[in-house]
Design a protein around this motif. Structure first.
Motif, PDB file in Angstrom:
ATOM      1  N   GLN A 211       0.855  -1.180   0.000  1.00  0.00           N
ATOM      2  CA  GLN A 211       0.000   0.000   0.000  1.00  0.00           C
ATOM      3  C   GLN A 211       0.892   1.232   0.000  1.00  0.00           C
ATOM      4  N   MET A 212       0.720   2.063  -1.007  1.00  0.00           N
ATOM      5  CA  MET A 212       1.567   3.241  -1.165  1.00  0.00           C
ATOM      6  C   MET A 212       0.700   4.486  -1.081  1.00  0.00           C
ATOM      7  N   ASN A 213       0.955   5.306  -0.071  1.00  0.00           N
ATOM      8  CA  ASN A 213       0.222   6.545   0.138  1.00  0.00           C
ATOM      9  C   ASN A 213       1.171   7.739   0.003  1.00  0.00           C
ATOM     10  N   SER A 214       0.586   8.910  -0.140  1.00  0.00           N
ATOM     11  CA  SER A 214       1.367  10.151  -0.240  1.00  0.00           C
ATOM     12  C   SER A 214       2.501  10.006  -1.252  1.00  0.00           C
ATOM     13  N   LEU A 215       2.161   9.511  -2.412  1.00  0.00           N
ATOM     14  CA  LEU A 215       3.183   9.238  -3.419  1.00  0.00           C
ATOM     15  C   LEU A 215       3.846  10.517  -3.916  1.00  0.00           C
ATOM     16  N   LYS A 216       5.130  10.385  -4.215  1.00  0.00           N
ATOM     17  CA  LYS A 216       5.947  11.498  -4.680  1.00  0.00           C
ATOM     18  C   LYS A 216       6.508  11.160  -6.063  1.00  0.00           C
ATOM     19  N   PRO A 217       6.869  12.165  -6.831  1.00  0.00           N
ATOM     20  CA  PRO A 217       7.466  11.882  -8.148  1.00  0.00           C
ATOM     21  C   PRO A 217       8.687  10.977  -8.057  1.00  0.00           C
ATOM     22  N   GLU A 218       9.447  11.089  -6.979  1.00  0.00           N
ATOM     23  CA  GLU A 218      10.630  10.240  -6.821  1.00  0.00           C
ATOM     24  C   GLU A 218      10.304   8.781  -6.529  1.00  0.00           C
ATOM     25  N   ASP A 219       9.044   8.460  -6.331  1.00  0.00           N
ATOM     26  CA  ASP A 219       8.623   7.057  -6.191  1.00  0.00           C
ATOM     27  C   ASP A 219       8.432   6.388  -7.552  1.00  0.00           C
ATOM     28  N   THR A 220       8.526   7.150  -8.616  1.00  0.00           N
ATOM     29  CA  THR A 220       8.386   6.591  -9.959  1.00  0.00           C
ATOM     30  C   THR A 220       9.456   5.550 -10.233  1.00  0.00           C
ATOM     31  N   ALA A 221       9.019   4.350 -10.594  1.00  0.00           N
ATOM     32  CA  ALA A 221       9.948   3.238 -10.816  1.00  0.00           C
ATOM     33  C   ALA A 221       9.154   2.018 -11.268  1.00  0.00           C
ATOM     34  N   VAL A 222       9.882   1.000 -11.680  1.00  0.00           N
ATOM     35  CA  VAL A 222       9.282  -0.319 -11.845  1.00  0.00           C
ATOM     36  C   VAL A 222       9.407  -1.031 -10.498  1.00  0.00           C
ATOM     37  N   TYR A 223       8.302  -1.543 -10.014  1.00  0.00           N
ATOM     38  CA  TYR A 223       8.269  -2.220  -8.724  1.00  0.00           C
ATOM     39  C   TYR A 223       8.236  -3.730  -8.942  1.00  0.00           C
ATOM     40  N   TYR A 224       9.134  -4.421  -8.242  1.00  0.00           N
ATOM     41  CA  TYR A 224       9.284  -5.858  -8.379  1.00  0.00           C
ATOM     42  C   TYR A 224       8.974  -6.570  -7.066  1.00  0.00           C
ATOM     43  N   CYS A 225       8.317  -7.685  -7.186  1.00  0.00           N
ATOM     44  CA  CYS A 225       8.056  -8.573  -6.070  1.00  0.00           C
ATOM     45  C   CYS A 225       9.199  -9.599  -5.990  1.00  0.00           C
ATOM     46  N   ASN A 226       9.601  -9.933  -4.775  1.00  0.00           N
ATOM     47  CA  ASN A 226      10.708 -10.873  -4.573  1.00  0.00           C
ATOM     48  C   ASN A 226      10.348 -11.863  -3.475  1.00  0.00           C
ATOM     49  N   ALA A 227      10.691 -13.125  -3.703  1.00  0.00           N
ATOM     50  CA  ALA A 227      10.522 -14.177  -2.701  1.00  0.00           C
ATOM     51  C   ALA A 227      11.891 -14.768  -2.402  1.00  0.00           C
ATOM     52  N   LYS A 228      12.207 -14.911  -1.116  1.00  0.00           N
ATOM     53  CA  LYS A 228      13.543 -15.398  -0.754  1.00  0.00           C
ATOM     54  C   LYS A 228      13.466 -16.401   0.394  1.00  0.00           C
ATOM     55  N   ARG A 229      14.195 -17.510   0.226  1.00  0.00           N
ATOM     56  CA  ARG A 229      14.329 -18.496   1.292  1.00  0.00           C
ATOM     57  C   ARG A 229      15.659 -19.197   1.111  1.00  0.00           C
ATOM     58  N   VAL A 230      16.538 -18.984   2.041  1.00  0.00           N
ATOM     59  CA  VAL A 230      17.886 -19.578   2.002  1.00  0.00           C
ATOM     60  C   VAL A 230      18.533 -19.198   0.663  1.00  0.00           C
ATOM     61  N   GLN A 231      18.879 -20.201  -0.132  1.00  0.00           N
ATOM     62  CA  GLN A 231      19.544 -19.874  -1.385  1.00  0.00           C
ATOM     63  C   GLN A 231      18.582 -19.632  -2.536  1.00  0.00           C
ATOM     64  N   TYR A 232      17.298 -19.757  -2.291  1.00  0.00           N
ATOM     65  CA  TYR A 232      16.301 -19.590  -3.341  1.00  0.00           C
ATOM     66  C   TYR A 232      15.804 -18.149  -3.387  1.00  0.00           C
ATOM     67  N   LYS A 233      15.751 -17.590  -4.592  1.00  0.00           N
ATOM     68  CA  LYS A 233      15.269 -16.227  -4.774  1.00  0.00           C
ATOM     69  C   LYS A 233      14.528 -16.149  -6.096  1.00  0.00           C
ATOM     70  N   TYR A 234      13.307 -15.617  -6.039  1.00  0.00           N
ATOM     71  CA  TYR A 234      12.479 -15.497  -7.239  1.00  0.00           C
ATOM     72  C   TYR A 234      12.053 -14.047  -7.418  1.00  0.00           C
ATOM     73  N   TRP A 235      11.870 -13.662  -8.695  1.00  0.00           N
ATOM     74  CA  TRP A 235      11.447 -12.301  -9.029  1.00  0.00           C
ATOM     75  C   TRP A 235      10.216 -12.318  -9.925  1.00  0.00           C
ATOM     76  N   GLY A 236       9.392 -11.297  -9.758  1.00  0.00           N
ATOM     77  CA  GLY A 236       8.308 -11.070 -10.693  1.00  0.00           C
ATOM     78  C   GLY A 236       8.797 -10.254 -11.873  1.00  0.00           C
ATOM     79  N   GLN A 237       7.871  -9.968 -12.783  1.00  0.00           N
ATOM     80  CA  GLN A 237       8.237  -9.260 -14.001  1.00  0.00           C
ATOM     81  C   GLN A 237       8.213  -7.740 -13.832  1.00  0.00           C
ATOM     82  N   GLY A 238       7.630  -7.283 -12.750  1.00  0.00           N
ATOM     83  CA  GLY A 238       7.589  -5.860 -12.454  1.00  0.00           C
ATOM     84  C   GLY A 238       6.323  -5.172 -12.909  1.00  0.00           C
ATOM     85  N   THR A 239       5.983  -4.093 -12.214  1.00  0.00           N
ATOM     86  CA  THR A 239       4.837  -3.263 -12.596  1.00  0.00           C
ATOM     87  C   THR A 239       5.271  -1.801 -12.491  1.00  0.00           C
ATOM     88  N   GLN A 240       4.910  -1.018 -13.493  1.00  0.00           N
ATOM     89  CA  GLN A 240       5.345   0.379 -13.559  1.00  0.00           C
ATOM     90  C   GLN A 240       4.461   1.256 -12.679  1.00  0.00           C
TER      91      GLN A 240
END
Length: 116
Positions: A82-111
């Motif tokens: 949940q992102m409130n009070s957004l600022k221009p500097e928050d502009t980016a591609v946002y990625y989801c990440n899952a991590k457990r020990v040596q395992y790490k997964y990424w999503g494709q991102g959302t602008q």
């Protein structure tokens, strides 16, 4: 097959709000620490927020503290930002990440674009 699918990005005016979602499949969601990262043009990817496996603890980048909230629903295999009070500097591609020990997964991102 592991999948992380982000949604909820878009164009918003400064001061506005957005809620990002990341739907996970193909792994035991509740066993993974979940995080949101972002990458702005010309900049390195940075950690925005993270949440423990049971949702009991969270941490945030200083730049978003007090404005963003990360949460998860292990029954729905989904993590939210949940992102409130957004600022221009928050502009980016946002990625989801899952991590457990040596395992790490990424999503494709959302602008996310914050602009008037």
């Amino acid at each position: 097959q592991v999948q992380l699918v982000e949604s909820g990005g878009g164009l918003v005016q400064p001061g506005g709000s957005l809620r990002l979602s990341c739907a996970a499949s193909g792994f035991t969601f509740s066993s993974y620490v979940m995080s949101w990262y972002r990458q702005a043009p010309g900049k390195e990817r940075e950690l925005v927020a993270a949440i423990t496996r049971d949702g009991g603890a969270t941490n945030y980048a200083d730049s978003v503290k007090g404005r963003f909230t990360i949460s998860r629903d292990n029954a729905k295999n989904t993590v939210y930002l949940q992102m409130n009070s957004l600022k221009p500097e928050d502009t980016a591609v946002y990625y989801c990440n899952a991590k457990r020990v040596q395992y790490k997964y990424w999503g494709q991102g959302t602008q996310v674009t914050v602009s008037s």
